[in-house]
Design a protein around this motif. Sequence first.
Motif, PDB file in Angstrom:
ATOM      1  N   THR A 160       0.807  -1.224   0.000  1.00 45.60           N
ATOM      2  CA  THR A 160       0.000   0.000   0.000  1.00 45.60           C
ATOM      3  C   THR A 160       0.837   1.270   0.000  1.00 45.60           C
ATOM      4  O   THR A 160       0.287   2.363  -0.154  1.00 45.60           O
ATOM      5  CB  THR A 160      -0.920   0.021   1.236  1.00 45.60           C
ATOM      6  OG1 THR A 160      -0.129  -0.141   2.418  1.00 45.60           O
ATOM      7  CG2 THR A 160      -1.966  -1.080   1.162  1.00 45.60           C
ATOM      8  N   ALA A 161       2.153   1.155   0.176  1.00 48.49           N
ATOM      9  CA  ALA A 161       3.015   2.340   0.166  1.00 48.49           C
ATOM     10  C   ALA A 161       4.415   1.936  -0.244  1.00 48.49           C
ATOM     11  O   ALA A 161       4.884   0.847   0.097  1.00 48.49           O
ATOM     12  CB  ALA A 161       3.032   3.002   1.542  1.00 48.49           C
ATOM     13  N   ILE A 162       5.092   2.788  -0.976  1.00 51.44           N
ATOM     14  CA  ILE A 162       6.472   2.552  -1.380  1.00 51.44           C
ATOM     15  C   ILE A 162       7.282   3.825  -1.211  1.00 51.44           C
ATOM     16  O   ILE A 162       6.743   4.941  -1.242  1.00 51.44           O
ATOM     17  CB  ILE A 162       6.584   2.072  -2.844  1.00 51.44           C
ATOM     18  CG1 ILE A 162       5.926   3.087  -3.802  1.00 51.44           C
ATOM     19  CG2 ILE A 162       6.002   0.689  -3.003  1.00 51.44           C
ATOM     20  CD1 ILE A 162       6.142   2.764  -5.272  1.00 51.44           C
ATOM     21  N   ALA A 163       8.595   3.668  -1.029  1.00 53.42           N
ATOM     22  CA  ALA A 163       9.499   4.812  -0.931  1.00 53.42           C
ATOM     23  C   ALA A 163      10.871   4.405  -1.424  1.00 53.42           C
ATOM     24  O   ALA A 163      11.398   3.362  -1.012  1.00 53.42           O
ATOM     25  CB  ALA A 163       9.582   5.315   0.509  1.00 53.42           C
ATOM     26  N   ALA A 164      11.462   5.182  -2.312  1.00 53.49           N
ATOM     27  CA  ALA A 164      12.788   4.911  -2.862  1.00 53.49           C
ATOM     28  C   ALA A 164      13.791   5.903  -2.312  1.00 53.49           C
ATOM     29  O   ALA A 164      13.540   7.108  -2.292  1.00 53.49           O
ATOM     30  CB  ALA A 164      12.756   4.990  -4.392  1.00 53.49           C
ATOM     31  N   GLY A 165      14.932   5.393  -1.821  1.00 55.97           N
ATOM     32  CA  GLY A 165      16.018   6.244  -1.350  1.00 55.97           C
ATOM     33  C   GLY A 165      17.124   6.318  -2.379  1.00 55.97           C
ATOM     34  O   GLY A 165      16.904   6.079  -3.574  1.00 55.97           O
ATOM     35  N   ALA A 166      18.341   6.631  -1.943  1.00 55.19           N
ATOM     36  CA  ALA A 166      19.440   6.733  -2.892  1.00 55.19           C
ATOM     37  C   ALA A 166      19.752   5.380  -3.519  1.00 55.19           C
ATOM     38  O   ALA A 166      19.895   5.258  -4.735  1.00 55.19           O
ATOM     39  CB  ALA A 166      20.687   7.292  -2.205  1.00 55.19           C
ATOM     40  N   ARG A 167      19.836   4.331  -2.670  1.00 54.24           N
ATOM     41  CA  ARG A 167      20.115   2.982  -3.183  1.00 54.24           C
ATOM     42  C   ARG A 167      19.313   1.931  -2.432  1.00 54.24           C
ATOM     43  O   ARG A 167      19.730   0.777  -2.351  1.00 54.24           O
ATOM     44  CB  ARG A 167      21.612   2.669  -3.061  1.00 54.24           C
ATOM     45  CG  ARG A 167      22.519   3.502  -3.947  1.00 54.24           C
ATOM     46  CD  ARG A 167      23.941   2.971  -3.910  1.00 54.24           C
ATOM     47  NE  ARG A 167      24.841   3.794  -4.705  1.00 54.24           N
ATOM     48  CZ  ARG A 167      25.576   4.776  -4.210  1.00 54.24           C
ATOM     49  NH1 ARG A 167      25.516   5.051  -2.919  1.00 54.24           N
ATOM     50  NH2 ARG A 167      26.385   5.483  -4.977  1.00 54.24           N
ATOM     51  N   HIS A 168      18.199   2.309  -1.845  1.00 55.65           N
ATOM     52  CA  HIS A 168      17.362   1.324  -1.156  1.00 55.65           C
ATOM     53  C   HIS A 168      15.894   1.673  -1.354  1.00 55.65           C
ATOM     54  O   HIS A 168      15.544   2.789  -1.747  1.00 55.65           O
ATOM     55  CB  HIS A 168      17.701   1.247   0.332  1.00 55.65           C
ATOM     56  CG  HIS A 168      17.158   2.369   1.164  1.00 55.65           C
ATOM     57  ND1 HIS A 168      17.658   3.661   1.112  1.00 55.65           N
ATOM     58  CD2 HIS A 168      16.155   2.405   2.090  1.00 55.65           C
ATOM     59  CE1 HIS A 168      17.006   4.429   1.960  1.00 55.65           C
ATOM     60  NE2 HIS A 168      16.082   3.698   2.565  1.00 55.65           N
ATOM     61  N   THR A 169      15.044   0.687  -1.109  1.00 60.22           N
ATOM     62  CA  THR A 169      13.601   0.856  -1.283  1.00 60.22           C
ATOM     63  C   THR A 169      12.883   0.213  -0.103  1.00 60.22           C
ATOM     64  O   THR A 169      13.341  -0.819   0.418  1.00 60.22           O
ATOM     65  CB  THR A 169      13.114   0.184  -2.579  1.00 60.22           C
ATOM     66  OG1 THR A 169      13.965   0.574  -3.656  1.00 60.22           O
ATOM     67  CG2 THR A 169      11.688   0.581  -2.904  1.00 60.22           C
ATOM     68  N   CYS A 170      11.764   0.794   0.306  1.00 58.78           N
ATOM     69  CA  CYS A 170      10.931   0.206   1.357  1.00 58.78           C
ATOM     70  C   CYS A 170       9.472   0.224   0.921  1.00 58.78           C
ATOM     71  O   CYS A 170       9.058   1.066   0.116  1.00 58.78           O
ATOM     72  CB  CYS A 170      11.087   0.962   2.680  1.00 58.78           C
ATOM     73  SG  CYS A 170      12.718   0.771   3.457  1.00 58.78           S
TER      74      CYS A 170
END
Length: 514
Positions: A160-170
């Motif tokens: 239901t939710a995603i978030a991308a960082g510099a080299r990681h994802t949650c």
Amino acid sequence: MLLLPMGFPYLRASLLPILLLAVAGCSDGVLADPTCTEGRSRCVAQVTLGSSFGCALLRDRSVWCWGRNDEAQLGYSTTDLCPEELPNGQTRAVACHTFPFQVVGLDRAVAVSAGGAFACALRDDGTVRCWGSNSAGQLGNGLTLPSASPVAARGLSGITAIAAGARHTCAVAAGLVYCWGANDRGQLGQPTTSRQCTVGSESIACEPQPTAIDGVKGVVAISAGAAHTCARTVEGIVLCWGDGRYGQSGSGRASAMPGPSPVGVLDGDSFIEGIVDLSAGADHTCARNADGVIWCWGRNEQGQLGSAPESAVPERCSGPCSPRPLRVQGLDFRVSAMDAGEDADVDDAAMDDAAMEAGAEASVDAGRPRDAGAEDADAGDARVGVGVPDVMDVQRVRDDVVAPSMVPRAIASGGSFSCAVLDDNTVRCWGDDSSGQLGDGRRVRAPQGAVMVIATPGAASTNPLQGVSSMAGGVDTACALLGDGSLRCWGSNRSGALGIGTTSVQSGPVPVTW
């Protein structure tokens, strides 16, 4: 980094909001025109910005990306090249596309999040597709090879939710958090990982497929910074983990050691509560409660916390930071005038000379995920924001304007700056303005307090961009989604990062067209 467009039926059923790294949402009418009959330029549902590239989700559930494409982060191969200046003054050519282009092989998207050099999309069936750089396994497919086409993150459903960082994802599913990619700073919420990935010349801890974080439950929103991650729970409490060198955890301490264990963000001796909005920048994070109060914590060399750098506690930090949340000041002004009563445009060259005479210096933010060849600021303002400003003094209301207090209703954090959409549908931004990312018509070397985003480049400082529904922040770019489904972007334009067909810097909003 705003609320999920609730017009998507799958996610409407879940009733869970989504927060992305740098994503702007839209209203319940997101599917009112699923065929984009008015044209794609007025069909944008969300926008998300990464490092020198961006992506937009349209109401027909297609995703379009633009900007730098050296690692296939646009979701397609391109032969176009853009000039990029290197720190030594030389220029090189990098793959790019200066206009939006559709991501091939992706449909039914309901959200999209851009990271360092990759992006991920959430589909209406609760699965995740990612593309671009994969050196640390950030695509989640179990491999470390880049992909120019979307690939499925392994073993995920009901997301239901995603978030991308510099080299990681949650990602979030049923209140649980799953992360994958780089873990060199504990950004996956895992104390150890079994894999090592080669990133450049380094070997770092990584996990190329999604892994659940133990002990974290009730999460409804997630946001990823360069190497830290923060989550909002159903109770309105914020938990953070990962890189803590600048106090990104908000727990009151800064540490050079990775911080893989989620900790609560503290206001004094208790958790900040009632949070409804959360947005992570490169090395800082901001949160907003239902009353419009905004707190920020982490790195503050550019005033991205909404307070002057010297007012933040440099506790074990290599530069100004605050490991505890600071309340953002200066957002209750309707007019931001560089000189009260003066509507004339700023003479950039003259202001640059004046700023240099006043001793303003460019600040190099070496710790954030900034592309090589970032442009130096070429203008300053001798009257406002020179040196280290006091936030409350940066903005002045003209005597002939009656300006009631405006309440922030949405926030978005970028590399070293942050923005808030007020309830009059105008925008205030603060922090680094060296690439014009604050959108106030200038490029100022010194940290800036909250300034008003103007309507267009060259517009008067009293003429705001209006009708904004949400915001997104990239490393040194920003975009506003208007209520009519159109998009305005500004800031650094390396490799066509603004999607406007050129590579020239824009210090005020410019329309993105298809």
